[in-house]
Design a protein around this motif. Structure first.
Motif, PDB file in Angstrom:
ATOM      1  N   UNK A   1       0.764  -1.092  -0.136  1.00  0.00           N
ATOM      2  CA  UNK A   1      -0.191  -0.183  -0.062  1.00  0.00           C
ATOM      3  C   UNK A   1       1.207   1.382   0.008  1.00  0.00           C
ATOM      4  N   UNK A   2       0.097   2.565  -0.415  1.00  0.00           N
ATOM      5  CA  UNK A   2       0.888   3.655  -0.021  1.00  0.00           C
ATOM      6  C   UNK A   2       1.288   3.738   1.209  1.00  0.00           C
ATOM      7  N   UNK A   3       2.516   4.664   1.577  1.00  0.00           N
ATOM      8  CA  UNK A   3       2.072   4.956   2.874  1.00  0.00           C
ATOM      9  C   UNK A   3       2.176   6.090   3.734  1.00  0.00           C
ATOM     10  N   UNK A   4       2.500   6.176   4.694  1.00  0.00           N
ATOM     11  CA  UNK A   4       1.373   7.500   5.378  1.00  0.00           C
ATOM     12  C   UNK A   4       1.912   8.302   6.402  1.00  0.00           C
ATOM     13  N   UNK A   5       1.619   9.521   6.842  1.00  0.00           N
ATOM     14  CA  UNK A   5       2.990   9.817   7.136  1.00  0.00           C
ATOM     15  C   UNK A   5       3.831   9.449   8.360  1.00  0.00           C
TER      16      UNK A   5
ATOM     17  N   UNK B   1       3.376   5.954   9.077  1.00  0.00           N
ATOM     18  CA  UNK B   1       4.477   4.951   8.359  1.00  0.00           C
ATOM     19  C   UNK B   1       5.985   5.097   8.816  1.00  0.00           C
ATOM     20  N   UNK B   2       6.070   6.783   9.081  1.00  0.00           N
ATOM     21  CA  UNK B   2       7.764   7.335   8.859  1.00  0.00           C
ATOM     22  C   UNK B   2       8.522   6.455  10.136  1.00  0.00           C
ATOM     23  N   UNK B   3       8.229   6.047  10.908  1.00  0.00           N
ATOM     24  CA  UNK B   3       9.590   6.082  11.577  1.00  0.00           C
ATOM     25  C   UNK B   3       9.234   4.738  11.044  1.00  0.00           C
ATOM     26  N   UNK B   4       8.763   4.036  10.292  1.00  0.00           N
ATOM     27  CA  UNK B   4       8.843   2.176  10.271  1.00  0.00           C
ATOM     28  C   UNK B   4       9.727   2.023   8.773  1.00  0.00           C
ATOM     29  N   UNK B   5       9.693   3.373   8.090  1.00  0.00           N
ATOM     30  CA  UNK B   5       9.856   3.097   7.005  1.00  0.00           C
ATOM     31  C   UNK B   5      11.553   3.302   6.862  1.00  0.00           C
ATOM     32  N   UNK B   6      11.616   4.497   8.430  1.00  0.00           N
ATOM     33  CA  UNK B   6      13.171   4.746   8.482  1.00  0.00           C
ATOM     34  C   UNK B   6      14.150   4.361   8.963  1.00  0.00           C
TER      35      UNK B   6
ATOM     36  N   UNK C   1       5.649  -3.371   8.658  1.00  0.00           N
ATOM     37  CA  UNK C   1       6.368  -3.211   7.973  1.00  0.00           C
ATOM     38  C   UNK C   1       8.351  -3.197   7.517  1.00  0.00           C
ATOM     39  N   UNK C   2       7.588  -4.675   6.774  1.00  0.00           N
ATOM     40  CA  UNK C   2       9.106  -5.212   6.132  1.00  0.00           C
ATOM     41  C   UNK C   2       9.668  -4.639   5.145  1.00  0.00           C
ATOM     42  N   UNK C   3       9.425  -3.906   4.514  1.00  0.00           N
ATOM     43  CA  UNK C   3       9.828  -3.688   2.808  1.00  0.00           C
ATOM     44  C   UNK C   3       9.323  -1.947   2.711  1.00  0.00           C
ATOM     45  N   UNK C   4       9.933  -1.546   1.684  1.00  0.00           N
ATOM     46  CA  UNK C   4       9.305  -0.148   0.993  1.00  0.00           C
ATOM     47  C   UNK C   4      10.190   0.026  -0.264  1.00  0.00           C
ATOM     48  N   UNK C   5      10.053   1.066  -1.434  1.00  0.00           N
ATOM     49  CA  UNK C   5      10.067   1.142  -2.051  1.00  0.00           C
ATOM     50  C   UNK C   5       9.642   2.860  -2.531  1.00  0.00           C
ATOM     51  N   UNK C   6      10.977   3.364  -2.921  1.00  0.00           N
ATOM     52  CA  UNK C   6       9.727   5.474  -3.377  1.00  0.00           C
ATOM     53  C   UNK C   6      10.268   5.729  -4.687  1.00  0.00           C
TER      54      UNK C   6
ATOM     55  N   UNK D   1       5.672   9.761  -0.994  1.00  0.00           N
ATOM     56  CA  UNK D   1       6.571   9.036  -2.230  1.00  0.00           C
ATOM     57  C   UNK D   1       7.095   7.491  -2.336  1.00  0.00           C
ATOM     58  N   UNK D   2       6.092   6.759  -1.196  1.00  0.00           N
ATOM     59  CA  UNK D   2       6.676   5.321  -0.950  1.00  0.00           C
ATOM     60  C   UNK D   2       5.392   4.439  -0.860  1.00  0.00           C
ATOM     61  N   UNK D   3       5.450   3.436  -0.902  1.00  0.00           N
ATOM     62  CA  UNK D   3       5.058   2.174  -1.008  1.00  0.00           C
ATOM     63  C   UNK D   3       5.386   1.150   0.146  1.00  0.00           C
ATOM     64  N   UNK D   4       4.728   1.053   0.490  1.00  0.00           N
ATOM     65  CA  UNK D   4       5.203  -0.134   1.608  1.00  0.00           C
ATOM     66  C   UNK D   4       4.610  -1.175   1.909  1.00  0.00           C
TER      67      UNK D   4
END
Length: 146
Positions: free
Chosen positions: A8-12, A14-19, A47-52, A37-40
């Motif tokens: 799914x698209x990331x939300x604000x 989700x930022x700590x997990x993306x980081x 959250x185990x992965x991301x791509x921007x 700008x991310x999908x997670x």
């Protein structure tokens, strides 16, 4: 097939997990990108992965493709990159660009090939992602979005 995988698209929120994912995968320089700008990828309740995708007019710069070590080799990155490219197409992007010194073979599956950065618009050549990603100066990978 991956069971219980959610892309799914990331939300604000989700930022700590993306980081955390970026840090654990050694991509700490990209942690300042905006979460929208991310999908997670979510598995096992986390959250185990991301791509921007960093957009510059009709070009999207694929960045920060990261999968936690214990979740690799399951096709998660493939789903994330597909989501980033699909979104870019939907938003009118005509080509995708990326810089990677680690996994060029992975991205060649999507039609990416090595090109000179001189073929790119200046705003893309000087983007944060292309200037720090570790590719030899003057090279990147690109594909046409159809």
């Amino acid at each position: 097939m991956i069971r219980a995988l959610q892309i799914r698209s990331a939300t604000t929120a989700d930022l700590p997990a993306i980081t955390t994912v970026l840090h654990e995968c050694g991509l700490t320089n990209n942690a300042s990108l905006l979460p929208d700008r991310f999908h997670i990828a979510v598995m096992d309740g986390r959250i185990v992965a991301c791509a921007g995708g960093e957009r510059h007019a009709e070009v999207v710069v694929v960045c920060s493709v990261a999968v936690l070590r214990e979740y690799r080799d399951r096709g998660i990155a493939k789903h994330l990159v597909s989501a980033v490219l699909m979104r870019a197409r939907a938003e009118g992007c005509e080509r995708a660009v990326l810089a990677t010194a680690k996994c060029p073979g992975f991205f060649s599956r999507y039609g990416f090939s090595l090109v000179s950065t001189t073929t790119l618009p200046v705003c893309v050549r000087t983007s944060h992602t292309l200037t720090w990603a570790g590719m030899p100066p003057g090279l990147c990978m690109q594909c046409e979005l159809k």
